[in-house]
Scaffold this active site. Structure first.
Site, mmCIF file in Angstrom:
data_model
loop_
_atom_site.group_PDB
_atom_site.id
_atom_site.type_symbol
_atom_site.label_atom_id
_atom_site.label_comp_id
_atom_site.label_asym_id
_atom_site.label_seq_id
_atom_site.Cartn_x
_atom_site.Cartn_y
_atom_site.Cartn_z
ATOM 1 N N SER A 236 -50.560 -15.800 -57.203
ATOM 2 C CA SER A 236 -50.688 -14.662 -56.306
ATOM 3 C C SER A 236 -49.693 -14.773 -55.163
ATOM 4 O O SER A 236 -49.220 -15.861 -54.832
ATOM 5 C CB SER A 236 -52.101 -14.611 -55.716
ATOM 6 N N GLU A 314 -50.256 -6.278 -64.090
ATOM 7 C CA GLU A 314 -51.523 -6.022 -63.393
ATOM 8 C C GLU A 314 -51.388 -6.248 -61.888
ATOM 9 O O GLU A 314 -51.994 -7.150 -61.321
ATOM 10 C CB GLU A 314 -52.612 -6.931 -63.958
ATOM 11 N N PRO A 315 -50.597 -5.440 -61.188
ATOM 12 C CA PRO A 315 -50.475 -5.587 -59.735
ATOM 13 C C PRO A 315 -51.698 -5.031 -59.008
ATOM 14 O O PRO A 315 -52.269 -4.031 -59.417
ATOM 15 C CB PRO A 315 -49.230 -4.774 -59.400
ATOM 16 N N GLY A 316 -52.084 -5.678 -57.944
ATOM 17 C CA GLY A 316 -53.172 -5.177 -57.104
ATOM 18 C C GLY A 316 -52.751 -5.175 -55.649
ATOM 19 O O GLY A 316 -52.605 -4.132 -55.017
ATOM 20 N N ARG A 365 -59.491 -14.405 -45.613
ATOM 21 C CA ARG A 365 -58.261 -15.039 -46.082
ATOM 22 C C ARG A 365 -57.688 -16.088 -45.111
ATOM 23 O O ARG A 365 -57.225 -17.146 -45.559
ATOM 24 C CB ARG A 365 -57.194 -13.999 -46.410
ATOM 25 N N TYR A 369 -57.344 -19.555 -46.916
ATOM 26 C CA TYR A 369 -55.991 -19.918 -47.335
ATOM 27 C C TYR A 369 -55.038 -20.231 -46.183
ATOM 28 O O TYR A 369 -53.868 -20.506 -46.436
ATOM 29 C CB TYR A 369 -55.361 -18.759 -48.132
ATOM 30 N N CYS A 396 -69.885 -17.985 -35.819
ATOM 31 C CA CYS A 396 -70.120 -19.347 -35.337
ATOM 32 C C CYS A 396 -69.395 -20.369 -36.208
ATOM 33 O O CYS A 396 -70.019 -21.219 -36.861
ATOM 34 C CB CYS A 396 -71.619 -19.638 -35.288
ATOM 35 N N GLU A 397 -68.086 -20.256 -36.247
ATOM 36 C CA GLU A 397 -67.216 -21.177 -36.981
ATOM 37 C C GLU A 397 -65.924 -21.318 -36.195
ATOM 38 O O GLU A 397 -65.316 -20.319 -35.809
ATOM 39 C CB GLU A 397 -66.871 -20.619 -38.372
ATOM 40 N N TYR A 426 -58.069 -7.846 -50.687
ATOM 41 C CA TYR A 426 -58.861 -9.073 -50.528
ATOM 42 C C TYR A 426 -59.472 -9.225 -49.142
ATOM 43 O O TYR A 426 -59.737 -10.341 -48.706
ATOM 44 C CB TYR A 426 -58.032 -10.318 -50.885
#
Length: 477
Positions: A236, A314-316, A365, A369, A396-397, A426
């Site tokens: 990706s 198959e592009p998204g 994301r 990532y 709370c992170e 996404y």
């Protein structure tokens, strides 16, 4: 503006000449500021959208999405016609799928790629021709397979030995012959984050390339299955065509051997084409990618002395990602003194944390990532000097970051409306109810009008699923 670079800024981030500027690299094609400095998308002011629908809010530029779909199909169609074959393009629904988006891409001539029963249900509810739907997934349930076969889905991607039997049995029970592709791992790894790589040998998707011929023999032995060809997805957020070149070469070598025992009409090279999230990103134009991949396929087929197959993609993200913008409202702001890397404990610089009313529940994301994004003030323009900011969420992170680093006017303040571009892919698809926060609404904008695509979740929605609450209501049994 006479801004100075922050020592805390990453090397790729430059101080903007104008912290109000909307770079066309990352913003939808219709994005601009009106005479008062307010962001407009699709002819609708961000302040009006926030006033009507609240924040956080996902905004999708319909024409931007449609044009990306048109351009992608046109590029691949023309380039593969040039070499003597044709291309198919499926929109990868996992990036973002709603009935409206499914209709838009279908209107523009694309098929739809789904990977769960839920995505299939949305595509069918949108009226997408089932024959133009492809069904993916490494663990498709028997019920999902039955539903796909019964609906007349054009292709099902076989991902494991057990699925050969499951799909064949379902098709036989329904009196159908189901067209299938075989997902394989070419061993080519696109240069992306490890979690995004999907062509490693040691991973959950598909068959090792060395086992493809045996699997195809098994498929061909089942009268209720029709084998179309191989399928591979190399990753990706890919820039350049080198990974596709090497993967196509390896796949076509196996494709050639498969032709000795029967027809192989198609080759599916997947998707994963990248987009710009920041001005430092330089994605390959889709026309250039299409031309390069077509040349590669033609050269390999000529060398192998085999007919050119129909080639599918198959592009998204590359279709929907740049069409999306997320609006947030600023809550709190604080400056934190940070020790400079490689310096003594006395050498510090201030990092400005700007906290907004969303976060990792609407964009996972960055936490998943380490993904970078850009940000601008959307409700006004400012002539203040640019200051480095980190946009933080409300969860709370400590890892709840929306934008790790960008420059905003230094007078950014509580109540300001912020906009984060390139959030079409996404973000809604990965959204959660962490900390019992409702998922935001999705609104399409076009020609000066806003249309609600997906209703936002309220606290009532969250409580309605809690049986402890429901049991206390009058009349509950």
């Amino acid at each position: 503006m006479t801004s100075v670079a922050s020592p805390l800024a990453p090397d790729w981030l430059s101080v903007p000449v104008d912290a109000n500027e909307l770079s066309p690299v990352v913003w939808p094609s219709s994005a601009h500021r009106d005479k008062h400095g307010v962001l407009s998308i699709g002819g609708v002011l961000a302040t009006d959208l926030a006033g009507q629908y609240g924040t956080p809010l996902y905004v999708v530029d319909e024409e931007h999405l449609r044009s990306r779909a048109r351009d992608t199909l046109a590029a691949f169609s023309s380039e593969f016609e040039r070499i003597g074959t044709r291309a198919k393009v499926y929109y990868a629904g996992k990036a973002f799928l709603s009935t409206a988006v499914a209709r838009w891409v279908s209107d523009e001539g694309l098929g739809v790629d789904v990977c769960t029963g839920g995505e299939l249900a949305v595509a069918l509810a949108a009226g997408v021709d089932a024959s133009r739907i492809g069904m993916h997934g490494n663990n498709k349930s028997i019920a999902e397979i039955e539903r796909a076969v019964a609906a007349g889905v054009g292709t099902i991607v076989i991902d494991s030995e057990i699925e050969i039997d499951r799909v064949a049995d379902a098709a036989a029970r329904l009196g159908r012959v189901q067209s299938v592709r075989l997902r394989v791992n070419s061993g080519v790894h696109a240069h992306t984050h490890d979690f995004l790589a999907t062509a490693h040998e040691d991973q959950k998707f598909g068959f090792p390339l060395a086992r493809a011929e045996a699997a195809v023999r098994t498929i061909r032995a089942r009268p209720s299955l029709a084998f179309l060809g191989l399928h591979c997805h190399i990753g990706s957020q890919i820039f350049g065509a080198d990974g596709f070149a090497e993967s196509a070469s390896r796949l076509l070598a196996v494709h050639s051997r498969l032709l000795e025992a029967g027809p192989v009409s198609e080759l599916n090279l997947g998707g994963g084409f990248g987009i710009a999230y920041t001005t430092a990103d330089d994605p390959t134009p889709i026309a250039e990618l299409a031309a390069r991949i077509a040349d590669i396929v033609e050269a390999e087929c000529r060398a192998l002395d085999i007919p050119l197959p129909v080639v599918a993609f198959e592009p998204g993200r590359s279709i929907v990602g740049g069409a999306g913008v997320t609006l947030y409202s600023v809550g709190t702001i604080k400056d934190v003194d940070v020790t400079l890397p490689g310096e003594t404990s006395d050498a510090t610089a201030a990092r400005r944390y700007v906290s907004v009313d969303g976060g990792m529940s609407d964009n996972a994301r960055p936490a998943l990532y380490g993904a970078d994004y850009s940000v601008r003030i959307a409700g006004r323009a400012s002539d203040a000097d640019a200051a480095l900011v980190r946009i933080a969420g409300k969860h709370c992170e400590s890892g709840d970051i929306v934008v790790y680093a960008d420059y905003l006017p230094a007078d950014v303040a509580p109540g300001d409306l912020l906009a984060v571009p390139a959030t079409g892919a996404y973000c809604w698809a990965l959204a959660s109810n962490y900390n019992l926060v409702g998922r935001p609404p999705v609104v399409a904008v076009a020609d000066g009008e806003a249309t609600l695509l997906i209703r936002g979740e309220t606290e009532h929605d969250l409580l309605a699923r809690d049986t402890g609450v429901a049991s206390t209501e009058p009349g509950a049994s």
